[in-house]
Design an enzyme around this catalytic site. Structure first.
Site, PDB file in Angstrom:
ATOM      1  N   LYS A  29      14.223  15.237 -16.044  1.00 51.61           N
ATOM      2  CA  LYS A  29      14.286  14.872 -17.469  1.00 51.61           C
ATOM      3  C   LYS A  29      15.726  14.732 -17.946  1.00 51.61           C
ATOM      4  O   LYS A  29      16.573  15.581 -17.636  1.00 51.61           O
ATOM      5  CB  LYS A  29      13.550  15.951 -18.281  1.00 51.61           C
ATOM      6  CG  LYS A  29      13.521  15.745 -19.766  1.00 51.61           C
ATOM      7  CD  LYS A  29      12.987  14.394 -20.197  1.00 51.61           C
ATOM      8  CE  LYS A  29      11.593  14.126 -19.691  1.00 51.61           C
ATOM      9  NZ  LYS A  29      11.207  12.697 -19.791  1.00 51.61           N
ATOM     10  N   ASP A  77      11.630  15.157 -10.696  1.00 54.48           N
ATOM     11  CA  ASP A  77      10.695  14.024 -10.615  1.00 54.48           C
ATOM     12  C   ASP A  77      10.841  13.266  -9.307  1.00 54.48           C
ATOM     13  O   ASP A  77       9.884  12.661  -8.824  1.00 54.48           O
ATOM     14  CB  ASP A  77      10.895  13.087 -11.802  1.00 54.48           C
ATOM     15  CG  ASP A  77      10.287  13.719 -13.041  1.00 54.48           C
ATOM     16  OD1 ASP A  77      10.953  14.578 -13.648  1.00 54.48           O
ATOM     17  OD2 ASP A  77       9.123  13.406 -13.351  1.00 54.48           O
ATOM     18  N   ALA A  79       5.689  15.360 -13.044  1.00 52.27           N
ATOM     19  CA  ALA A  79       5.545  14.609 -11.785  1.00 52.27           C
ATOM     20  C   ALA A  79       4.306  14.985 -10.950  1.00 52.27           C
ATOM     21  O   ALA A  79       3.510  14.103 -10.600  1.00 52.27           O
ATOM     22  CB  ALA A  79       6.830  14.745 -10.973  1.00 52.27           C
ATOM     23  N   ARG A 137       4.420   4.738 -14.450  1.00 51.39           N
ATOM     24  CA  ARG A 137       5.751   5.319 -14.634  1.00 51.39           C
ATOM     25  C   ARG A 137       6.506   5.182 -13.306  1.00 51.39           C
ATOM     26  O   ARG A 137       5.948   5.498 -12.258  1.00 51.39           O
ATOM     27  CB  ARG A 137       5.650   6.797 -15.073  1.00 51.39           C
ATOM     28  CG  ARG A 137       4.923   6.949 -16.423  1.00 51.39           C
ATOM     29  CD  ARG A 137       5.066   8.338 -16.981  1.00 51.39           C
ATOM     30  NE  ARG A 137       6.399   8.589 -17.488  1.00 51.39           N
ATOM     31  CZ  ARG A 137       6.839   9.796 -17.835  1.00 51.39           C
ATOM     32  NH1 ARG A 137       6.034  10.854 -17.709  1.00 51.39           N
ATOM     33  NH2 ARG A 137       8.057   9.973 -18.297  1.00 51.39           N
TER      34      ARG A 137
HETATM   35  O1  MRU Z   1       8.590  12.634 -18.959  1.00 52.71           O
HETATM   36  P1  MRU Z   1       7.907  13.850 -18.402  1.00 52.71           P
HETATM   37  O2  MRU Z   1       7.470  14.800 -19.451  1.00 52.71           O
HETATM   38  O3  MRU Z   1       6.798  13.482 -17.448  1.00 52.71           O
HETATM   39  O4  MRU Z   1       9.050  14.552 -17.553  1.00 52.71           O
HETATM   40  C1  MRU Z   1       8.730  15.705 -16.815  1.00 52.71           C
HETATM   41  C2  MRU Z   1       9.902  16.323 -16.158  1.00 52.71           C
HETATM   42  O5  MRU Z   1      10.997  15.808 -16.183  1.00 52.71           O
HETATM   43  C3  MRU Z   1       9.667  17.580 -15.392  1.00 52.71           C
HETATM   44  O6  MRU Z   1      10.817  18.376 -15.401  1.00 52.71           O
HETATM   45  C4  MRU Z   1       9.353  17.210 -13.938  1.00 52.71           C
HETATM   46  O7  MRU Z   1       8.291  16.306 -13.877  1.00 52.71           O
HETATM   47  C5  MRU Z   1       9.012  18.394 -13.134  1.00 52.71           C
HETATM   48  S1  MRU Z   1       7.430  18.998 -13.555  1.00 52.71           S
HETATM   49  C6  MRU Z   1       6.899  20.151 -12.532  1.00 52.71           C
END
Ligand code: MRU
Length: 359
Positions: A249, A238, A49, A90
């Site tokens: 995630k 996120d 994120a 996204r």
């Molecule tokens: O689909 P992604 O790889 O972008 O998902 C990322 C995550 O879910 C992370 O846990 C979240 O962005 C926190 S990152 C500091």
């Protein structure tokens, strides 16, 4: 702390690490084309994120640098085009929309000044966001490591390190800080199906940081908790809503339920740029749906019968009652989260309130 620079501004170009090629290949891409940056976000070559937000901000600068005129109509067209390009990459990460808003305002604030000055302002804003994120990561690491139990054995999910942020990470910054402070015993990393951010990225980062870890499949999490092998769960986010619900995630919700059952604290680490102060509950968060093929194929190989259709949400929602605390760079938020968030918004942090709500 040895950190990877997942994104950099280099003499008018954006240089980023293509995370889809990790862990086997370390390939950097350099571009002055904002469409390449947007596509990299979509394809998860740039992900996490906070990093998505920083990338979009630099993408705005690339687009802006192509402008030849500072007349109002040109500027408005640039704002709208860049906003639509990046906001359609996204849908879930709040940091993306937070960064887009900041970029829009930074330029609107100096509208009417010479074009070079406006361009310099846009770049300064993107670089400030990058630097602030680096500082936020550091603060989250310090605050979070104070919360960890002695000889912490942490379970984490997805990737929350240098590859996901502008600095040392969110949950991973806590892990790395605790390691430096000799408070950490071990880390268990969920491989994080379907795109394996745990095994491909977090394992790669922790190896570089020389932090001891064990990789597990996602469905081993319950067993390691039952066996007493972990005493704390720390994840990133996120998007977080006003009531403390957390989008992260997919698989995070299951971990939180398991942690509750086993009496293990479940912490969420995120900068305040991940908080959506306009959403009251997780039900409102748009959840990105990924292609079925990300589940039915693995490394280009079909692993389900060819006509099978898979349900592939990229994120899930963890309800606030399963969250022991949300660790931000400004303080540690605890239930009732709504009150803590409102105080954060008002910056109404008298020391008494801070003690009662934030620590
Ligand atoms: O689909 P992604 O790889 O972008 O998902 C990322 C995550 O879910 C992370 O846990 C979240 O962005 C926190 S990152 C500091």
């Amino acid at each position: 702390m040895n950190t990877v620079r997942a994104i950099e501004w280099r003499e008018g170009k954006v240089r980023f690490l293509d995370q889809t090629r990790l862990p086997l290949e370390e390939v950097y891409v350099e571009t002055d084309d904002e469409a390449v940056v947007a596509q990299a976000i979509k394809s998860l070559a740039i992900r996490g994120a906070p990093l998505i937000g920083i990338a979009a901000a630099y993408g705005f600068v690339l687009a802006f640098n192509k402008l030849q005129s500072n007349d109002g109509r040109t500027i408005v067209a640039w704002i709208e085009k860049s906003t639509s390009l990046f906001s359609s990459t996204r849908p879930t990460a709040a940091n993306l929309f937070w960064a887009i808003n900041r970029m829009r305002h930074a330029v609107i604030d100096v509208a009417g000044t010479p074009l070079d000055e406006m361009k310099a302002r846009a770049l300064a804003e993107a670089q400030a966001m990058h630097k602030e994120d680096e500082e936020m990561c550091r603060a989250i690491g310090q605050l979070g490591s104070e919360l960890l139990p002695p000889a912490a054995s942490v379970l984490t999910h997805c990737n929350t390190g240098s590859l996901a942020t502008g600095g040392t990470g969110t949950a991973q910054s806590i892990i790395a800080t605790a390691w430096e402070q000799l408070k950490l015993r071990h880390v268990y990393i969920d491989e994080t199906r379907p795109l394996l951010q745990g095994s491909r990225l977090t394992a790669w980062e922790l190896e570089k940081l020389q932090i001891p870890f064990t990789l597990i499949t996602d469905n081993t999490a319950g067993f390691v908790m039952q066996r007493g092998m972990v005493n704390v769960v720390v994840v990133g986010a996120d998007r977080i809503t006003l009531n403390g619900d957390v989008a992260n995630k997919v698989g995070t919700y299951g971990l939180a339920v398991l942690a509750k059952y086993h009496g293990i604290p479940f912490y969420v680490a995120a900068p305040t740029s991940t908080i959506d102060f306009e959403m009251t509950s997780g039900k409102e968060i748009p959840i990105e749906q990924r292609s079925s093929s990300e589940v039915t194929q693995l490394a280009g190989r079909q692993i389900a019968p060819p006509d099978v259709d898979a349900y592939a949400p990229a994120f899930d929602i963890t309800p606030n009652e399963l969250v022991a605390a949300i660790i931000t760079e400004k303080g540690v938020l605890r239930s009732p989260f709504r009150m803590a968030m409102e105080m954060l918004m008002k910056k109404d942090l008298s020391s008494m309130v801070r003690k009662a709500v934030f620590r």
